[in-house]
Design an enzyme around this catalytic site. Structure first.
Site, PDB file in Angstrom:
ATOM      1  N   HIS A  53      40.418  96.384  31.165  1.00  0.00           N
ATOM      2  CA  HIS A  53      40.318  94.992  30.729  1.00  0.00           C
ATOM      3  C   HIS A  53      39.174  94.274  31.449  1.00  0.00           C
ATOM      4  CE1 HIS A  53      41.985  91.021  29.455  1.00  0.00           C
ATOM      5  NE2 HIS A  53      41.416  90.639  30.593  1.00  0.00           N
ATOM      6  N   GLU A  54      39.098  94.464  32.768  1.00  0.00           N
ATOM      7  CA  GLU A  54      38.052  93.789  33.541  1.00  0.00           C
ATOM      8  C   GLU A  54      36.663  94.331  33.183  1.00  0.00           C
ATOM      9  OE1 GLU A  54      38.378  91.089  35.292  1.00  0.00           O
ATOM     10  OE2 GLU A  54      40.497  91.132  34.775  1.00  0.00           O
ATOM     11  N   HIS A  57      35.386  92.741  30.033  1.00  0.00           N
ATOM     12  CA  HIS A  57      34.756  91.425  30.224  1.00  0.00           C
ATOM     13  C   HIS A  57      33.288  91.596  30.620  1.00  0.00           C
ATOM     14  CE1 HIS A  57      37.954  88.560  29.687  1.00  0.00           C
ATOM     15  NE2 HIS A  57      38.722  89.058  30.649  1.00  0.00           N
ATOM     16  N   GLU A 117      39.582  86.812  25.962  1.00  0.00           N
ATOM     17  CA  GLU A 117      40.719  87.564  26.499  1.00  0.00           C
ATOM     18  C   GLU A 117      41.202  88.617  25.503  1.00  0.00           C
ATOM     19  OE1 GLU A 117      42.054  87.903  29.370  1.00  0.00           O
ATOM     20  OE2 GLU A 117      40.572  86.518  30.126  1.00  0.00           O
TER      21      GLU A 117
HETATM   22 ZN    ZN Z   1      40.590  88.828  31.174  1.00  0.00          ZN
END
Ligand code: ZN
Length: 186
Positions: A53-54, A57, A117
């Site tokens: 997830h990171e 980004h 997100e």
């Molecule tokens: Zn996030």
């Protein structure tokens, strides 16, 4: 398509701080986990879910997107400078507090918007699955996060990543599709 990580120099550090439940990846591929976050991730699959997830980004350049939207000029450049300048190698010797302050200043620790997100959730599932981790652990992370949030100060990760049943539903919905379309690279 051009590899968006071509200029990344991957570096992973674990910061010994049980009190901070957070993790981040800078544009440039510098990834940090606080030991406090390991209480939430629990196992390798959980760790891969948060890391995916990171990384998403950073790959999608969300912080630069955000910086260019509303903040002063040059912030994107500042982030890249920091990401490539080896600043993080000094983190191990500190509590991480100064770095967190610095990151907040340039916007890394601020909440991303809902679209970003969602994008990071989806890409994160793909990255974790391609890497051979079991992405069915992903919704369990968010459940554990919700649990950790009960009746006390929310963990830092939650203040930048608000949890919701809607988010868990979406990840559930995507999981089978990603398992089929993005199996582990052998
Ligand atoms: Zn996030």
């Amino acid at each position: 398509m051009e590899d968006p990580t071509a200029n990344f120099q991957w570096e992973y550090i674990l910061i010994d701080n049980k009190k901070i439940k957070n993790a981040w990846c800078m544009p440039g591929g510098k990834i940090a986990f606080y030991t406090g976050m390991l209480d939430i991730t629990k196992n390798d699959n959980g760790l891969a879910a948060v890391m995916g997830h990171e990384i998403a980004h950073a790959v999608a350049k969300h912080s630069i997107e955000r910086a260019s939207r509303g903040m002063a000029v040059n912030i994107g450049t500042t982030i890249i400078d920091i990401a490539s300048g080896g600043v993080l190698t000094d983190i191990n010797r500190t509590t991480g507090q100064n770095v967190v302050g610095l990151l907040s200043e340039i916007g890394i620790m601020r909440p991303f918007n809902r679209k970003q997100e969602s994008e990071a959730d989806y890409l994160g599932l793909i990255f974790s699955s391609l890497s051979g981790y079991d992405i069915r652990e992903t919704t369990k992370i968010w459940e554990r996060m919700k649990e950790a949030n009960k009746g006390k100060e929310p963990p830092e990760f939650l203040s930048t990543h608000p949890s919701s049943d809607n988010r868990i539903d979406k990840i559930n919905e995507w999981t089978n599709k990603v398992l089929l379309e993005y199996p582990p690279i052998s």
